[in-house]
Design a protein around this motif. Structure first.
Motif, PDB file in Angstrom:
ATOM      1  N   ILE A 279     -16.249  -8.913  17.464  1.00  0.00           N
ATOM      2  CA  ILE A 279     -17.595  -9.115  17.084  1.00  0.00           C
ATOM      3  C   ILE A 279     -17.513  -8.931  15.276  1.00  0.00           C
ATOM      4  O   ILE A 279     -17.249  -8.074  14.520  1.00  0.00           O
ATOM      5  N   SER A 280     -18.317 -10.196  14.592  1.00  0.00           N
ATOM      6  CA  SER A 280     -17.954  -9.958  13.224  1.00  0.00           C
ATOM      7  C   SER A 280     -18.748  -9.400  12.615  1.00  0.00           C
ATOM      8  O   SER A 280     -18.503  -8.890  10.974  1.00  0.00           O
ATOM      9  N   ALA A 281     -20.047  -8.598  13.389  1.00  0.00           N
ATOM     10  CA  ALA A 281     -20.674  -7.753  12.457  1.00  0.00           C
ATOM     11  C   ALA A 281     -19.705  -6.876  12.320  1.00  0.00           C
ATOM     12  O   ALA A 281     -20.181  -5.407  11.339  1.00  0.00           O
ATOM     13  N   ARG A 282     -18.352  -6.910  12.911  1.00  0.00           N
ATOM     14  CA  ARG A 282     -18.107  -5.574  12.483  1.00  0.00           C
ATOM     15  C   ARG A 282     -16.511  -5.901  11.886  1.00  0.00           C
ATOM     16  O   ARG A 282     -15.547  -4.612  12.436  1.00  0.00           O
ATOM     17  N   GLU A 283     -16.761  -6.463  11.185  1.00  0.00           N
ATOM     18  CA  GLU A 283     -15.482  -6.776  10.259  1.00  0.00           C
ATOM     19  C   GLU A 283     -15.934  -6.129   8.500  1.00  0.00           C
ATOM     20  O   GLU A 283     -17.142  -5.860   8.439  1.00  0.00           O
ATOM     21  N   ASP A 284     -14.896  -6.023   7.736  1.00  0.00           N
ATOM     22  CA  ASP A 284     -14.606  -5.142   6.757  1.00  0.00           C
ATOM     23  C   ASP A 284     -14.645  -6.849   5.897  1.00  0.00           C
ATOM     24  O   ASP A 284     -13.857  -7.404   5.207  1.00  0.00           O
ATOM     25  N   ASN A 285     -15.782  -7.114   4.918  1.00  0.00           N
ATOM     26  CA  ASN A 285     -16.146  -8.098   4.341  1.00  0.00           C
ATOM     27  C   ASN A 285     -15.234  -7.614   2.984  1.00  0.00           C
ATOM     28  O   ASN A 285     -15.074  -8.960   2.408  1.00  0.00           O
ATOM     29  N   ASP A 286     -15.571  -6.685   1.854  1.00  0.00           N
ATOM     30  CA  ASP A 286     -14.368  -6.045   1.113  1.00  0.00           C
ATOM     31  C   ASP A 286     -13.742  -5.507   1.004  1.00  0.00           C
ATOM     32  O   ASP A 286     -13.248  -5.169   2.061  1.00  0.00           O
ATOM     33  N   THR A 287     -13.433  -5.037   0.072  1.00  0.00           N
ATOM     34  CA  THR A 287     -11.749  -4.369  -0.022  1.00  0.00           C
ATOM     35  C   THR A 287     -11.548  -3.325  -0.458  1.00  0.00           C
ATOM     36  O   THR A 287     -12.111  -3.066  -2.102  1.00  0.00           O
ATOM     37  N   SER A 288     -11.232  -2.482  -0.299  1.00  0.00           N
ATOM     38  CA  SER A 288     -10.837  -0.840  -1.067  1.00  0.00           C
ATOM     39  C   SER A 288      -9.829  -0.554  -1.646  1.00  0.00           C
ATOM     40  O   SER A 288      -8.966  -1.111  -1.060  1.00  0.00           O
ATOM     41  N   TYR A 289      -9.469  -0.087  -2.457  1.00  0.00           N
ATOM     42  CA  TYR A 289      -8.655   0.481  -2.910  1.00  0.00           C
ATOM     43  C   TYR A 289      -8.702   2.165  -3.297  1.00  0.00           C
ATOM     44  O   TYR A 289      -9.294   2.891  -3.670  1.00  0.00           O
ATOM     45  N   HIS A 290      -6.666   2.262  -3.155  1.00  0.00           N
ATOM     46  CA  HIS A 290      -6.392   4.320  -3.393  1.00  0.00           C
ATOM     47  C   HIS A 290      -6.006   3.802  -4.312  1.00  0.00           C
ATOM     48  O   HIS A 290      -4.965   3.770  -4.355  1.00  0.00           O
ATOM     49  N   LEU A 291      -6.169   4.873  -6.011  1.00  0.00           N
ATOM     50  CA  LEU A 291      -5.602   5.161  -6.426  1.00  0.00           C
ATOM     51  C   LEU A 291      -5.609   6.791  -6.509  1.00  0.00           C
ATOM     52  O   LEU A 291      -6.430   7.320  -6.272  1.00  0.00           O
ATOM     53  N   GLU A 292      -4.204   7.808  -6.447  1.00  0.00           N
ATOM     54  CA  GLU A 292      -4.208   9.214  -6.555  1.00  0.00           C
ATOM     55  C   GLU A 292      -3.184   9.677  -7.276  1.00  0.00           C
ATOM     56  O   GLU A 292      -2.298   8.360  -8.166  1.00  0.00           O
ATOM     57  N   ALA A 293      -3.742  10.759  -7.716  1.00  0.00           N
ATOM     58  CA  ALA A 293      -2.535  11.762  -8.995  1.00  0.00           C
ATOM     59  C   ALA A 293      -2.424  12.902  -8.902  1.00  0.00           C
ATOM     60  O   ALA A 293      -3.477  13.108  -8.684  1.00  0.00           O
ATOM     61  N   PHE A 294      -1.246  13.319  -8.402  1.00  0.00           N
ATOM     62  CA  PHE A 294      -1.187  14.413  -8.880  1.00  0.00           C
ATOM     63  C   PHE A 294       0.245  15.250  -8.698  1.00  0.00           C
ATOM     64  O   PHE A 294       1.246  14.329  -9.252  1.00  0.00           O
ATOM     65  N   TYR A 295       0.187  16.538  -9.309  1.00  0.00           N
ATOM     66  CA  TYR A 295       0.933  16.913  -9.604  1.00  0.00           C
ATOM     67  C   TYR A 295       1.520  18.769  -9.222  1.00  0.00           C
ATOM     68  O   TYR A 295       0.459  19.517  -9.108  1.00  0.00           O
TER      69      TYR A 295
END
Length: 335
Positions: A279-295
Motif C-alpha cells: 500500500i504505497s500510500a502508507r510508506e515513509d518517504n523521508d527519514t527521521s533521526y533520533h539524537l539523545e544525551a543524558f547524564y
C-alpha cells in the motif's frame, strides 16, 4: 518486592502508580517522542500490580521465567544495551533503551527459558500473550486468534569486551488488542502498516555491545521487520499485503563520569520506518533521526538525578515536519 523460597529462585512483585502522559500522537503528533518511563492516559496515579513473575532454575544451565503479568523479553535476557535499558536509570527516551524487537512481549503473560550452553553461548526462548485491553475478552490470550509474540535469541558473549546477539520474533496482533508492530517507537505507519487490522510480523534483530574499558561501552543494533496483513478491507487492503520496516541505533556510555556510579549517555539512530509497502500510500518517504544525551548523576547510594534531552529530526519520517525537542529530569530513589 523480591522474595526467595529456596535461595535460588525469585518471586518479583511490583506495584506501580504513575501519571506520566505519553508524548505521542495526542501531544506531539508522533510516538518517536515517547519517554522511556511513560504510562497511559488512564493511569491517574492508580496503584496496579504491574509485574508478577517467578524465576527458578530448571537445571544448572537452564532458568525458567513464568510471568503472570508485566512480562517483558528485555527483562529476561541480555538486551545488549547495558546502562541504557532500565526505565528508572537508563535512556530518557523509549526508543533509546533497546532494540524495539524486545517490545513485542508488550508486558504480557507467558514464559521465557534461558539456557546456557557455556559461559559464552546462550539460547533464550520466550512466548508472551498480550494483556487484557479495556476488559475486552477478544484482546486476551494468544493461543488461537489473540495477540502474541514468540522469541528466539542466540547470544555470544565470550568476554566482557564483546557481546553479540541474533534475535528473531514472530508476532501476531488482532485489532481488539491494538496493532503495535514496532512497539510504539517509530512512525504511525511502522506501528500499523495496514491500519488497525489483524497483522502478523517477522522481526529480525542484530545487536552488539563492545566494552573498550571498564568505563567506556559502545552498543548498537539493527532491526528488520516484514509485516503481513491478515485481513482485508475492500478497495484498501488485501489479505497478504506486506510491508518492510527498518530501524537502527548506536549508543555510547561513559560510566563513572564525574562521580562513581554516574553515567553519561548518547544515542543516535533511526526509529522504525516503513521502507516498502504494497500500500504505497502508507510508506515513509523521508527519514527521521533520533539524537539523545543524558547524564545520570548519582547523588547518594539511594538517589540519582538524570537530566536529558533528545531531538527528533524530520518527525514521522516527514521532512515537512518541524524538528521536535524533548527535555526531562528524572529522579530515582532506590531502597
Amino acid at each position: 518486592m523480591l522474595t526467595s523460597f529456596t535461595g535460588k529462585d525469585r518471586l518479583q512483585t511490583r506495584l506501580q502508580a504513575r501519571n506520566i502522559t505519553p508524548f505521542n500522537s495526542g501531544v506531539t503528533g508522533t510516538n518517536m517522542t515517547r519517554l522511556g518511563y511513560d504510562g497511559s492516559l488512564n493511569d491517574n496515579n492508580n496503584v496496579t500490580l504491574q509485574k508478577l513473575e517467578y524465576r527458578f532454575p530448571l537445571t544448572q544451565q537452564a532458568v525458567i521465567y513464568l510471568s503472570a503479568t508485566g512480562g517483558e523479553f528485555n527483562d529476561n535476557m541480555f538486551n545488549f544495551n547495558p546502562g541504557f535499558d532500565a526505565s528508572g536509570s537508563g535512556a530518557i527516551s523509549r526508543f533509546g533503551r533497546f532494540n524495539p524487537i524486545y517490545r513485542e512481549s508488550a508486558e504480557g503473560t507467558g514464559a521465557t527459558l534461558a539456557y546456557n550452553f557455556s559461559k559464552a553461548l546462550a539460547l533464550s526462548l520466550g512466548y508472551m500473550t498480550r494483556p487484557n485491553v479495556a476488559n475486552n475478552p477478544a484482546a486476551q490470550f494468544g493461543l488461537y486468534d489473540g495477540s502474541y509474540a514468540a522469541l528466539a535469541q542466540l547470544s555470544f558473549r565470550p568476554s566482557d569486551v564483546i557481546n553479540l546477539g541474533l534475535t528473531y520474533v514472530h508476532s501476531y496482533y488482532n485489532a481488539a488488542g491494538g496493532v503495535q508492530v514496532s512497539g510504539t517507537t517509530g512512525s504511525a505507519f511502522a506501528n500499523q502498516p495496514f491500519g488497525n487490522i489483524a497483522t502478523s510480523a517477522n522481526h529480525y534483530g542484530v545487536q552488539a555491545n563492545l566494552r573498550f574499558s571498564p568505563s567506556i561501552s559502545l552498543s548498537g543494533w539493527a532491526g528488520y521487520t516484514t509485516a503481513i496483513a491478515e485481513e482485508s478491507i475492500p478497495t484498501t487492503v488485501a489479505r497478504g499485503n506486506s510491508a518492510k520496516i527498518w530501524n537502527w541505533a548506536a549508543t555510547l556510555g561513559l560510566s563513572d563520569f564525574g562521580s562513581k556510579g554516574s553515567l553519561l549517555g548518547f544515542v543516535f539512530g533511526m526509529p522504525p520506518k516503513v521502507t516498502d509497502n504494497d500500500i504505497s500510500a502508507r510508506e515513509d518517504n523521508d527519514t527521521s533521526y533520533h539524537l539523545e544525551a543524558f547524564y545520570r548523576f548519582k547523588m547518594t547510594e539511594n538517589i540519582a538525578i538524570t537530566p536529558g534531552v533528545f531531538v527528533i529530526f524530520n518527525p514521522e519520517h516527514n521532512s515537512n515536519n518541524d524538528t521536535t525537542y524533548v527535555g526531562a529530569i528524572r529522579t530515582t530513589f532506590s531502597f
